[in-house]
Design an enzyme around this catalytic site. Sequence first.
Site, PDB file in Angstrom:
ATOM      1  N   TYR A  44       0.846  -1.206   0.000  1.00 34.94           N
ATOM      2  CA  TYR A  44       0.000   0.000   0.000  1.00 34.94           C
ATOM      3  C   TYR A  44       0.879   1.253   0.000  1.00 34.94           C
ATOM      4  O   TYR A  44       0.659   2.182  -0.796  1.00 34.94           O
ATOM      5  CB  TYR A  44      -0.909  -0.029   1.223  1.00 34.94           C
ATOM      6  CG  TYR A  44      -1.927   1.079   1.292  1.00 34.94           C
ATOM      7  CD1 TYR A  44      -3.128   0.989   0.591  1.00 34.94           C
ATOM      8  CD2 TYR A  44      -1.695   2.216   2.068  1.00 34.94           C
ATOM      9  CE1 TYR A  44      -4.075   2.017   0.667  1.00 34.94           C
ATOM     10  CE2 TYR A  44      -2.636   3.239   2.144  1.00 34.94           C
ATOM     11  CZ  TYR A  44      -3.824   3.133   1.447  1.00 34.94           C
ATOM     12  OH  TYR A  44      -4.754   4.150   1.518  1.00 34.94           O
TER      13      TYR A  44
HETATM   14  P1  NDP Z   1     -13.484   1.908   1.247  1.00 37.51           P
HETATM   15  O1  NDP Z   1     -12.892   0.576   1.529  1.00 37.51           O
HETATM   16  O2  NDP Z   1     -14.554   2.435   2.108  1.00 37.51           O
HETATM   17  O3  NDP Z   1     -14.009   1.977  -0.271  1.00 37.51           O
HETATM   18  C1  NDP Z   1     -13.183   1.504  -1.301  1.00 37.51           C
HETATM   19  C2  NDP Z   1     -13.876   1.713  -2.623  1.00 37.51           C
HETATM   20  O4  NDP Z   1     -13.024   1.173  -3.650  1.00 37.51           O
HETATM   21  C3  NDP Z   1     -15.201   0.982  -2.710  1.00 37.51           C
HETATM   22  O5  NDP Z   1     -16.103   1.736  -3.478  1.00 37.51           O
HETATM   23  C4  NDP Z   1     -14.823  -0.296  -3.453  1.00 37.51           C
HETATM   24  O6  NDP Z   1     -15.871  -0.870  -4.204  1.00 37.51           O
HETATM   25  C5  NDP Z   1     -13.767   0.236  -4.406  1.00 37.51           C
HETATM   26  N1  NDP Z   1     -12.948  -0.848  -4.909  1.00 37.51           N
HETATM   27  C6  NDP Z   1     -12.060  -1.617  -4.236  1.00 37.51           C
HETATM   28  N2  NDP Z   1     -11.561  -2.571  -5.048  1.00 37.51           N
HETATM   29  C7  NDP Z   1     -12.146  -2.400  -6.256  1.00 37.51           C
HETATM   30  C8  NDP Z   1     -12.064  -3.083  -7.489  1.00 37.51           C
HETATM   31  N3  NDP Z   1     -11.262  -4.141  -7.666  1.00 37.51           N
HETATM   32  N4  NDP Z   1     -12.801  -2.638  -8.519  1.00 37.51           N
HETATM   33  C9  NDP Z   1     -13.637  -1.582  -8.365  1.00 37.51           C
HETATM   34  N5  NDP Z   1     -13.786  -0.917  -7.214  1.00 37.51           N
HETATM   35  C10 NDP Z   1     -13.042  -1.315  -6.168  1.00 37.51           C
HETATM   36  O7  NDP Z   1     -12.228   2.879   1.206  1.00 37.51           O
HETATM   37  P2  NDP Z   1     -12.046   4.448   1.508  1.00 37.51           P
HETATM   38  O8  NDP Z   1     -13.236   5.195   1.093  1.00 37.51           O
HETATM   39  O9  NDP Z   1     -11.523   4.581   2.865  1.00 37.51           O
HETATM   40  O10 NDP Z   1     -10.817   4.760   0.528  1.00 37.51           O
HETATM   41  C11 NDP Z   1     -10.953   5.441  -0.698  1.00 37.51           C
HETATM   42  C12 NDP Z   1      -9.570   5.839  -1.180  1.00 37.51           C
HETATM   43  O11 NDP Z   1      -8.942   6.651  -0.194  1.00 37.51           O
HETATM   44  C13 NDP Z   1      -8.649   4.648  -1.413  1.00 37.51           C
HETATM   45  O12 NDP Z   1      -7.821   4.899  -2.541  1.00 37.51           O
HETATM   46  C14 NDP Z   1      -7.802   4.640  -0.158  1.00 37.51           C
HETATM   47  O13 NDP Z   1      -6.565   4.021  -0.358  1.00 37.51           O
HETATM   48  C15 NDP Z   1      -7.679   6.117   0.110  1.00 37.51           C
HETATM   49  N6  NDP Z   1      -7.303   6.430   1.475  1.00 37.51           N
HETATM   50  C16 NDP Z   1      -8.145   6.097   2.511  1.00 37.51           C
HETATM   51  C17 NDP Z   1      -7.765   6.387   3.822  1.00 37.51           C
HETATM   52  C18 NDP Z   1      -8.632   6.074   4.990  1.00 37.51           C
HETATM   53  O14 NDP Z   1      -8.198   6.322   6.126  1.00 37.51           O
HETATM   54  N7  NDP Z   1      -9.836   5.539   4.828  1.00 37.51           N
HETATM   55  C19 NDP Z   1      -6.479   7.015   4.109  1.00 37.51           C
HETATM   56  C20 NDP Z   1      -5.675   7.307   2.945  1.00 37.51           C
HETATM   57  C21 NDP Z   1      -6.102   7.014   1.687  1.00 37.51           C
HETATM   58  P3  NDP Z   1     -16.706  -2.155  -3.693  1.00 37.51           P
HETATM   59  O15 NDP Z   1     -17.940  -1.588  -3.038  1.00 37.51           O
HETATM   60  O16 NDP Z   1     -16.998  -2.907  -4.959  1.00 37.51           O
HETATM   61  O17 NDP Z   1     -15.838  -2.925  -2.746  1.00 37.51           O
END
Ligand code: NDP
Length: 251
Positions: free
Chosen positions: A156
């Site tokens: 990551y």
């Molecule tokens: P969530 O786990 O709540 O949501 C992740 C999202 O990504 C979901 O909509 C999920 O869809 C989608 N996703 C994951 N894998 C795939 C795939 N193979 N194909 C299509 N869609 C996919 O994460 P967050 O909202 O917390 O994170 C969003 C972004 O922010 C990410 O890039 C994360 O790395 C970044 N981030 C988050 C932090 C945090 O503290 N939360 C901190 C720093 C960065 P599905 O519903 O299909 O699973």
Amino acid sequence: MNQAFQLTGKTAVVTGGTRGIGRAIALGLAESGANIVLLQRSTDTSTQESIKALGVRCEIVHCDMENLDEVKQAVPKAIEAMGSVDILVNNAGIQRRSPAVDFTEEDWDDVIKVNLKAVWILCQEAGRHMLEKNNGKIINIASIASFQGGLYVPAYASAKGAVGQLTKALANEWSSEGINVNAIVPGYIATEMNTALIDDPVRGRQILERIPAGRWGNPEDFKGAAVFLASDASNYVHGHLLAVDGGWLGR
Ligand code: NDP
């Protein structure tokens, strides 16, 4: 000045809008007037319905970020559906936690594919289209792990570090062509991705104590930064990594 933040008539492509930060960003852009294309792997329509209720268009394009053929076709499909794409938000991401010596090759490949290679492909496809019209906004969702190594998240941190560098590399090429490439850097945000950390009484408390704002972030905190970077208000902002982290990186 309010006009500078308006997105009426623009089309934004958002990945990972089913929940968490991506859902809030998609809603925030729609609240500012943008039509939205949700790139998502699931058939869940709850975000789409919430966006349509705001009176703008919203289409779903199926795209599993682990399937790079689908990723390559996603932007052309979005253009076909809406006629044009003005804004790309690369938000979808996954997390795998394990001590480095036990980290599997499969986990490494999955994280690099979804968090970096799919982001690169979508930037390239959207960039081609935006270069033709000399206009566009690309917003990559990076992380505090773009600057810090984190704990037990080697893939990551590697992917997010690279997303920060990719953002700057593309900005260097495309800034003079009317395209803004920037990133948002979330701190610790209370989403499903962090369920294990939030539920861990020791790590959860340690993290909270280190956040100057005194609270974990929530998805709503991202609407303002996303609208800013998607709108004319940020036209001279290029290659910037905008922290929305409650002050974490400054500590
Ligand atoms: P969530 O786990 O709540 O949501 C992740 C999202 O990504 C979901 O909509 C999920 O869809 C989608 N996703 C994951 N894998 C795939 C795939 N193979 N194909 C299509 N869609 C996919 O994460 P967050 O909202 O917390 O994170 C969003 C972004 O922010 C990410 O890039 C994360 O790395 C970044 N981030 C988050 C932090 C945090 O503290 N939360 C901190 C720093 C960065 P599905 O519903 O299909 O699973």
